[in-house]
Write an enzyme that holds these catalytic residues in place. Structure first.
Site, mmCIF file in Angstrom:
data_model
loop_
_atom_site.group_PDB
_atom_site.id
_atom_site.type_symbol
_atom_site.label_atom_id
_atom_site.label_comp_id
_atom_site.label_asym_id
_atom_site.label_seq_id
_atom_site.Cartn_x
_atom_site.Cartn_y
_atom_site.Cartn_z
ATOM 1 N N LYS A 52 -6.319 4.931 -26.824
ATOM 2 C CA LYS A 52 -5.667 4.332 -27.994
ATOM 3 C C LYS A 52 -6.250 2.947 -28.281
ATOM 4 O O LYS A 52 -6.567 2.607 -29.418
ATOM 5 C CB LYS A 52 -4.145 4.237 -27.765
ATOM 6 N N GLN A 96 4.296 3.323 -23.484
ATOM 7 C CA GLN A 96 3.808 4.631 -23.051
ATOM 8 C C GLN A 96 4.814 5.321 -22.124
ATOM 9 O O GLN A 96 5.334 4.698 -21.192
ATOM 10 C CB GLN A 96 2.442 4.470 -22.355
ATOM 11 N N ASP A 119 5.564 4.749 -32.768
ATOM 12 C CA ASP A 119 5.723 6.055 -32.111
ATOM 13 C C ASP A 119 6.805 6.886 -32.797
ATOM 14 O O ASP A 119 6.900 8.098 -32.569
ATOM 15 C CB ASP A 119 6.140 5.851 -30.647
#
Ligand code: GUN
Length: 294
Positions: A52, A96, A119
């Protein structure tokens, strides 16, 4: 049979974003800035987050990786989240998952500012998604929808069977595919571990989205001729003959299933790269939305 080439489409999307970022720079505007918080040293998470951050650099975004030790307490992580919420330089960030067991994941996700939640995991954003409102759609379901759109896969009135009810993939994709619109308007069945006869359902499916994480779960005798197959599984299988000591495989028994499918995503190179591209897209959206208020 057509391969739904996520690598190719994700590169197209990244090229489109690169162009937009270059235009932003030319206009003297601040470029999007994504931060990623990683707690601990889970191998797969390290790979994903590294990928990412590298992608950000490539397309001209600013990025910050915050790598915290596995002993980080819930309070310390919540403090970091509050810091990121308050930092005007950060347009969007992700924490994450999975987090270490001693940290309450729900508590952390609830603390993320919904306007920075690229997200799309915060209940506000998930709720907006379910209600067809403008929001951040989680990167993996967003990526699947985009892949179907760009290949002009006909989904209208089709029966989609989604396997897996995770908050990140199965649940949201089942909602998105049932909504009105392009790559949608499906009749959706959501199957999961308590489903009585999955094969009976998958044999009726025009589209199958498998988000289970069980290598080669979906066999050719479970699939109807001409079905569209979306494989969201990414499992590391130990293999000493490989350089890394493992190989990556999906939920679908690819070779035999591909012979029956009309469209199919490979693993790797299908849904995986789309996820990163859509996270970047969300970060660009976060930048654009923030510029209205700051
Ligand atoms: N873990 C697995 N997939 C994801 C994702 O899309 N976002 C985050 N933050 N963690 C993940």
């Amino acid at each position: 049979m057509t391969i739904l080439d996520g690598k190719k489409i994700s590169n197209e999307i990244k090229d489109e974003i690169t162009l937009e970022v270059a235009n932003m720079k030319e206009r003297g505007e601040k470029v999007p800035h994504l931060a990623a918080v990683l707690v601990g040293n889970d191998g797969a998470s390290l790979t994903y987050v590294g990928s990412k951050v590298r992608s950000c650099k490539k397309i001209g975004f600013e990025s910050t990786l915050i790598h915290l030790p596995s002993e980080t307490t819930e309070e310390e992580l919540l403090n970091k989240v509050h810091e990121l919420n308050a930092d005007p330089a950060i347009d969007g960030y992700i924490v994450q998952l999975p987090l270490p067991k001693h940290i309450d994941e729900e508590k952390v996700l609830m603390a993320v500012d919904p306007d920075k939640d690229v997200d799309g995991f915060h209940p506000t954003n998930f709720g907006k998604m379910a209600l067809d409102m403008e929001t951040f759609i989680s990167a993996t379901p967003f990526g699947i929808m985009e892949l179907l759109k760009r290949y002009k896969v006909d989904t209208q009135g089709k029966h989609a069977v989604v396997i897996g009810r995770s908050h990140i993939v199965g649940r949201p994709i089942s909602i998105l595919m049932s909504q009105k619109g392009e790559a949608a308007n499906c009749t959706v069945t959501l199957a999961h571990s308590r489903t009585k006869d999955i094969k009976e359902l998958t044999l009726q499916a025009d589209i199958i989205v498998s988000a289970l994480g069980v290598p080669r779960f979906l066999k050719a005798d479970m699939v109807k001729e001409g079905a569209v197959i979306i494989d969201v599984g990414i499992t590391r299988v130990s293999d000493e003959t490989k350089e890394k000591g493992y190989y990556i495989t999906g939920d679908v028994d690819f070779e035999p299933v591909s012979k029956k499918a009309s469209f199919i995503t490979p693993v790797p190179g299908g849904v995986g790269p789309m996820t990163i591209a859509m996270l970047l897209k969300n970060t660009l959206l976060a930048r654009e939305r923030n510029s209205n208020t700051k």
